[in-house]
Design an enzyme around this catalytic site. Sequence first.
Site, PDB file in Angstrom:
ATOM      1  N   LYS B 117       0.558  -1.239   0.066  1.00 51.38           N
ATOM      2  CA  LYS B 117       0.093   0.021  -0.155  1.00 51.38           C
ATOM      3  C   LYS B 117       1.080   1.751   0.394  1.00 51.38           C
ATOM      4  O   LYS B 117       1.880   1.801   0.912  1.00 51.38           O
ATOM      5  CB  LYS B 117      -1.008   0.029   1.076  1.00 51.38           C
ATOM      6  CG  LYS B 117      -1.740   1.502   1.251  1.00 51.38           C
ATOM      7  CD  LYS B 117      -2.655   1.712   2.783  1.00 51.38           C
ATOM      8  CE  LYS B 117      -2.350   2.923   3.014  1.00 51.38           C
ATOM      9  NZ  LYS B 117      -3.977   3.649   4.039  1.00 51.38           N
ATOM     10  N   GLY B 178      -8.446   9.527   9.229  1.00 48.24           N
ATOM     11  CA  GLY B 178      -8.959   9.921  10.385  1.00 48.24           C
ATOM     12  C   GLY B 178      -9.586  10.182  10.926  1.00 48.24           C
ATOM     13  O   GLY B 178      -9.649  10.245  11.820  1.00 48.24           O
ATOM     14  N   ALA B 209      -9.558   5.559   3.892  1.00 47.29           N
ATOM     15  CA  ALA B 209      -9.134   6.284   4.643  1.00 47.29           C
ATOM     16  C   ALA B 209     -10.111   7.584   4.959  1.00 47.29           C
ATOM     17  O   ALA B 209     -11.342   7.582   3.669  1.00 47.29           O
ATOM     18  CB  ALA B 209      -7.925   7.544   4.256  1.00 47.29           C
ATOM     19  N   GLY B 210     -10.915   7.863   5.718  1.00 44.05           N
ATOM     20  CA  GLY B 210     -11.856   8.623   5.746  1.00 44.05           C
ATOM     21  C   GLY B 210     -13.368   7.894   6.702  1.00 44.05           C
ATOM     22  O   GLY B 210     -14.066   9.387   7.020  1.00 44.05           O
ATOM     23  N   ASN B 231      -9.063   2.007   9.270  1.00 46.17           N
ATOM     24  CA  ASN B 231      -8.440   1.692  10.919  1.00 46.17           C
ATOM     25  C   ASN B 231      -9.510   2.241  11.607  1.00 46.17           C
ATOM     26  O   ASN B 231      -9.551   1.681  12.862  1.00 46.17           O
ATOM     27  CB  ASN B 231      -6.840   1.999  10.285  1.00 46.17           C
ATOM     28  CG  ASN B 231      -5.980   1.390  11.278  1.00 46.17           C
ATOM     29  OD1 ASN B 231      -5.216   1.290  11.187  1.00 46.17           O
ATOM     30  ND2 ASN B 231      -6.644   1.542  12.087  1.00 46.17           N
TER      31      ASN B 231
END
Lengths: 70, 286
Positions: B117, B178, B209-210, B231
């Site tokens: 990644k 995040g 993400a987000g 995450n």
Amino acid sequence: MESSMRITVNGQDFAVPAGTTIAELLVQLDIAQTAVAVELNLEVQPKTAFTERTLHPDDRVEIVTLVGGG
Amino acid sequence: MMESGVFLEREALADPLHIGSQTLHERLILGTGKYASFEQMAESFKVVAAECVTIAVRREKLHDSSGRNILDYLDLERTILLPNTSGCYDAETALRCARMGREILRGLENPGSEWVKLEVLGSSRSLMPDVMETLKATRELVKDGFEVLCYTNDDPVMAQRLKEAGAASVMPAGSPIGSGLGIVNPNNLQMIVEDLKQGDPDYPVIVDAGVGTASDAAIAMELGADAVLLNTSVARAEDPVKMALAMDFAVRAGRLAYQAGRIKKSKYASASSPEHGLIADRPARP
């Protein structure tokens, strides 16, 4: 008396005996070989090089492992 | 018969996702960072049978080798690791990071050793990608045999460039890493999906993400993303295990809704009951 040399490991200054191999450095630092990669002067070293490659003065070593991340 | 009952056979729902030489059967990809404990992380992964998780490469501690290793809390027999280049701010560092990650995973004989990644950041505040360095790193990594999954912004042109550079998957951010803001520009995401899949319907687009909560993951999938990588939204939820499960359901729901094909939006109503046979006349107003 065994001569020593200065190398840089993970950005820190280290003194190791002349002729130290990568494998010996890992033992000295108490780091297991299983989940680490070693980079020597910006070149990743295959595991086979650990016992063969001796370190030279001013070598820059990076020892990395896996940590949690996204 | 069970086959025709409400319980759809797993076979009927089988919906493999091909990314480079890898095949995933679960479309929720989880990060391994920010959990309160390794145990909590392991429990969150277990409840969704996590198939693929991302992992970061960092310097080994030289003076404290007593620390526990995250690998002891991952089911390496059934988990494909996706090493990242998180925290890298230029192509050169990202290449070094990727090569070291590959070396570790090869040593572990994990199938994830040949992919990465790619994350090349441009700003420590927004964690937005440096797209110039990302493109440069993609080209180099592809040349070096990597299957590159590219974290990028939600710019359709950049996404196209990264695909052309040989990325195995383009992974636009829904919003900053995040942040939990969700998919802030669904229009862009939709364009990326349409552009990259034009004439190449199986090309994988992953929202990375987000995501803040389950509905964000569902929206990403409804818009045509092939998978969601998240995450913080799980690791930092009050109950990460429950949130992991919620994300799993959301990704499945969103995927099914995308495949099912949603109805067109319209300004006015469309009655669900018959217009004929009403027991009284309706008012004359519209």
